[in-house]
Design a protein around this motif. Structure first.
Motif, PDB file in Angstrom:
ATOM      1  N   ALA A   1       6.605  -5.279  29.138  1.00 36.84           N
ATOM      2  CA  ALA A   1       6.676  -6.470  29.893  1.00 36.84           C
ATOM      3  C   ALA A   1       7.904  -7.026  30.342  1.00 36.84           C
ATOM      4  N   GLY A   2       9.038  -6.624  29.949  1.00 40.34           N
ATOM      5  CA  GLY A   2      10.413  -6.999  30.321  1.00 40.34           C
ATOM      6  C   GLY A   2      11.328  -7.585  29.382  1.00 40.34           C
ATOM      7  N   PHE A   3      10.706  -7.370  28.201  1.00 39.93           N
ATOM      8  CA  PHE A   3      11.816  -7.958  26.945  1.00 39.93           C
ATOM      9  C   PHE A   3      12.950  -6.818  26.530  1.00 39.93           C
ATOM     10  N   ALA A   4      13.837  -7.195  26.162  1.00 46.94           N
ATOM     11  CA  ALA A   4      14.885  -6.358  25.650  1.00 46.94           C
ATOM     12  C   ALA A   4      15.033  -6.689  24.169  1.00 46.94           C
ATOM     13  N   ALA A   5      14.835  -5.793  23.289  1.00 49.50           N
ATOM     14  CA  ALA A   5      14.871  -5.654  21.917  1.00 49.50           C
ATOM     15  C   ALA A   5      16.394  -5.690  21.407  1.00 49.50           C
ATOM     16  N   GLU A   6      16.595  -6.678  20.610  1.00 48.14           N
ATOM     17  CA  GLU A   6      17.962  -6.699  19.772  1.00 48.14           C
ATOM     18  C   GLU A   6      17.894  -5.938  18.406  1.00 48.14           C
ATOM     19  N   PRO A   7      19.100  -5.850  18.003  1.00 45.82           N
ATOM     20  CA  PRO A   7      19.118  -4.909  16.778  1.00 45.82           C
ATOM     21  C   PRO A   7      18.391  -5.557  15.513  1.00 45.82           C
ATOM     22  N   GLU A   8      17.548  -4.643  14.838  1.00 42.95           N
ATOM     23  CA  GLU A   8      16.596  -5.044  13.697  1.00 42.95           C
ATOM     24  C   GLU A   8      17.453  -5.342  12.458  1.00 42.95           C
ATOM     25  N   GLU A   9      16.819  -6.531  11.910  1.00 44.91           N
ATOM     26  CA  GLU A   9      17.506  -7.156  10.790  1.00 44.91           C
ATOM     27  C   GLU A   9      16.411  -7.014   9.535  1.00 44.91           C
ATOM     28  N   THR A  10      17.017  -7.147   8.493  1.00 42.86           N
ATOM     29  CA  THR A  10      15.968  -6.893   7.232  1.00 42.86           C
ATOM     30  C   THR A  10      15.945  -8.359   6.614  1.00 42.86           C
ATOM     31  N   VAL A  11      14.699  -8.465   6.604  1.00 45.42           N
ATOM     32  CA  VAL A  11      14.345 -10.101   5.724  1.00 45.42           C
ATOM     33  C   VAL A  11      14.263  -9.827   4.543  1.00 45.42           C
ATOM     34  N   MET A  12      15.259 -10.593   3.859  1.00 48.16           N
ATOM     35  CA  MET A  12      15.406 -10.349   2.365  1.00 48.16           C
ATOM     36  C   MET A  12      15.091 -11.738   1.552  1.00 48.16           C
ATOM     37  N   VAL A  13      14.759 -11.561   0.271  1.00 47.50           N
ATOM     38  CA  VAL A  13      14.300 -12.795  -0.217  1.00 47.50           C
ATOM     39  C   VAL A  13      14.526 -12.705  -1.707  1.00 47.50           C
ATOM     40  N   ALA A  14      14.944 -13.872  -2.449  1.00 44.44           N
ATOM     41  CA  ALA A  14      15.337 -13.981  -3.861  1.00 44.44           C
ATOM     42  C   ALA A  14      14.937 -15.238  -4.474  1.00 44.44           C
ATOM     43  N   PRO A  15      14.344 -15.305  -5.419  1.00 44.38           N
ATOM     44  CA  PRO A  15      14.348 -16.376  -6.337  1.00 44.38           C
ATOM     45  C   PRO A  15      15.613 -17.269  -6.653  1.00 44.38           C
ATOM     46  N   VAL A  16      15.423 -18.581  -6.358  1.00 46.85           N
ATOM     47  CA  VAL A  16      16.684 -19.374  -6.451  1.00 46.85           C
ATOM     48  C   VAL A  16      17.009 -19.487  -7.792  1.00 46.85           C
ATOM     49  N   ARG A  17      16.124 -19.638  -8.540  1.00 45.07           N
ATOM     50  CA  ARG A  17      16.645 -19.798 -10.036  1.00 45.07           C
ATOM     51  C   ARG A  17      17.370 -18.448 -10.604  1.00 45.07           C
ATOM     52  N   GLY A  18      16.909 -17.278  -9.870  1.00 46.99           N
ATOM     53  CA  GLY A  18      17.778 -16.255 -10.621  1.00 46.99           C
ATOM     54  C   GLY A  18      19.242 -15.920  -9.948  1.00 46.99           C
ATOM     55  N   LEU A  19      19.705 -16.711  -8.949  1.00 45.28           N
ATOM     56  CA  LEU A  19      20.929 -16.336  -8.179  1.00 45.28           C
ATOM     57  C   LEU A  19      22.011 -17.015  -8.853  1.00 45.28           C
TER      58      LEU A  19
ATOM     59  N   LEU B   1      22.898  -9.112  -5.280  1.00 42.46           N
ATOM     60  CA  LEU B   1      22.773 -10.298  -5.908  1.00 42.46           C
ATOM     61  C   LEU B   1      21.459 -10.717  -6.347  1.00 42.46           C
ATOM     62  N   GLY B   2      20.336  -9.509  -6.052  1.00 43.08           N
ATOM     63  CA  GLY B   2      19.055  -9.862  -6.363  1.00 43.08           C
ATOM     64  C   GLY B   2      18.084 -10.080  -5.505  1.00 43.08           C
ATOM     65  N   PHE B   3      18.582 -10.005  -4.355  1.00 43.05           N
ATOM     66  CA  PHE B   3      17.516 -10.256  -3.234  1.00 43.05           C
ATOM     67  C   PHE B   3      16.826  -8.847  -2.836  1.00 43.05           C
ATOM     68  N   ALA B   4      15.523  -8.913  -2.570  1.00 46.95           N
ATOM     69  CA  ALA B   4      14.685  -7.918  -1.987  1.00 46.95           C
ATOM     70  C   ALA B   4      14.234  -7.796  -0.812  1.00 46.95           C
ATOM     71  N   THR B   5      13.874  -6.672  -0.272  1.00 50.68           N
ATOM     72  CA  THR B   5      13.282  -6.536   1.013  1.00 50.68           C
ATOM     73  C   THR B   5      12.052  -7.039   1.364  1.00 50.68           C
ATOM     74  N   LEU B   6      11.620  -8.064   2.318  1.00 45.79           N
ATOM     75  CA  LEU B   6      10.481  -8.397   2.162  1.00 45.79           C
ATOM     76  C   LEU B   6       9.729  -7.756   3.375  1.00 45.79           C
ATOM     77  N   THR B   7      10.424  -7.678   4.720  1.00 44.72           N
ATOM     78  CA  THR B   7       9.785  -6.972   5.803  1.00 44.72           C
ATOM     79  C   THR B   7      11.308  -6.835   6.792  1.00 44.72           C
ATOM     80  N   ALA B   8      10.844  -6.370   7.890  1.00 49.35           N
ATOM     81  CA  ALA B   8      12.011  -6.436   8.970  1.00 49.35           C
ATOM     82  C   ALA B   8      11.562  -7.173  10.051  1.00 49.35           C
ATOM     83  N   THR B   9      12.476  -7.407  10.987  1.00 49.05           N
ATOM     84  CA  THR B   9      12.536  -8.419  11.999  1.00 49.05           C
ATOM     85  C   THR B   9      13.066  -8.096  13.177  1.00 49.05           C
ATOM     86  N   THR B  10      12.536  -7.890  14.484  1.00 48.11           N
ATOM     87  CA  THR B  10      13.310  -7.727  15.685  1.00 48.11           C
ATOM     88  C   THR B  10      13.101  -8.692  16.812  1.00 48.11           C
ATOM     89  N   PRO B  11      14.284  -9.210  17.158  1.00 46.64           N
ATOM     90  CA  PRO B  11      14.181 -10.172  18.239  1.00 46.64           C
ATOM     91  C   PRO B  11      13.709  -9.362  19.761  1.00 46.64           C
TER      92      PRO B  11
END
Length: 258
Positions: free
Chosen positions: A94-112, A243-253
């Protein structure tokens, strides 16, 4: 961590059910998507979609009509678990341009870690005014070599109209800004987002990125957030993992317009 449960919570709170991410922006749930429309300097785009092979193309066309009628470039923020599975290909067609993929990472605040282990002569400053924003913009321009007018507009607007939703911080070596980042807070959710971390070339590898995370983790804990979330580049992902972050998913703009 139960990553599947956290991903469902992430989608529900930050994508499907989130409010506008800045003053003066409009969030709508229409045509199977959640989209945000704002001024040209705001983030414009699609945050979430609930589509299938029979509805995807019509929804894509509807968003193109909506944003182009308002003369807005916009982004469709696609996640790896979004459906249909070929949505990225449909956006490209449809005419969109993909930018570089990034990894969505998450960590419990209390463990950092929450202790700032800074190099000698370096201090962290929480930004609250225009002079601090100028320091952050200076770092951003030097670290990434890109125009920073959008960042200046976004930070000044948030600090003026919704100061409880953003925590900008800059690292100063003496009086010279050498690293900067921000944390964006969505009241009523469990997630605080880490954004915009950048360090000028001569100060990389000295622990500033880690110190900025610790500073923001401490504030997130004080304000009752459960998780820190970050869209990680290839450079930051190994640091975050240590630091304790884990991969949740990936995202591409996927970007439409310029």
């Amino acid at each position: 961590m139960d990553l599947e449960a956290i991903r469902e919570l992430f989608d529900r709170q930050l994508r499907q059910g989130a409010g506008p991410d800045g003053p003066g922006t409009l969030l709508e749930r229409v045509d199977g998507v959640v989209r945000q429309t704002g001024a040209a300097d705001d983030w414009n785009g699609v945050r979430w979609s609930d589509l299938d092979v029979s509805t995807a193309d019509a929804a894509i066309a509807a968003q193109i009509r909506h944003f182009t009628a308002r003369d807005r470039a916009f982004e469709w923020k696609l996640y790896a678990h979004d459906r249909p599975g070929d949505l990225g290909g449909r956006l490209t067609a449809a005419g969109f341009a993909a930018e570089p993929e990034e990894t969505v990472m998450v960590a419990p605040v209390r463990g950092l870690p929450t202790t700032d282990d800074l190099p000698e002569g370096v201090r962290l400053l929480q930004v609250t005014d225009a002079s601090g924003v100028d320091l952050m913009v200076d770092v951003h321009a030097r670290a990434f070599g890109t125009d920073s007018d959008h960042l200046r507009h976004r930070l000044l607007t948030r600090l003026r109209e919704a100061p409880d939703t953003v925590v900008p911080v800059v690292a100063l070596a003496g009086d010279r800004p050498v690293s900067a980042a921000r944390m964006e807070l969505t009241p009523g959710t469990d997630f605080a987002g880490l954004w915009g971390g950048g360090t000028v070339a001569e100060w990389r590898g000295r622990g500033l990125y880690r110190a900025l995370i610790a500073f923001r983790a401490r504030i997130a804990a004080e304000r009752g957030y459960r998780y820190l979330q970050v869209d990680a580049s290839d450079q930051s992902r190994p640091i975050l993992a240590r630091l304790g972050f884990a991969t949740l998913t990936a995202t591409t703009p996927y970007v439409y317009g310029s």
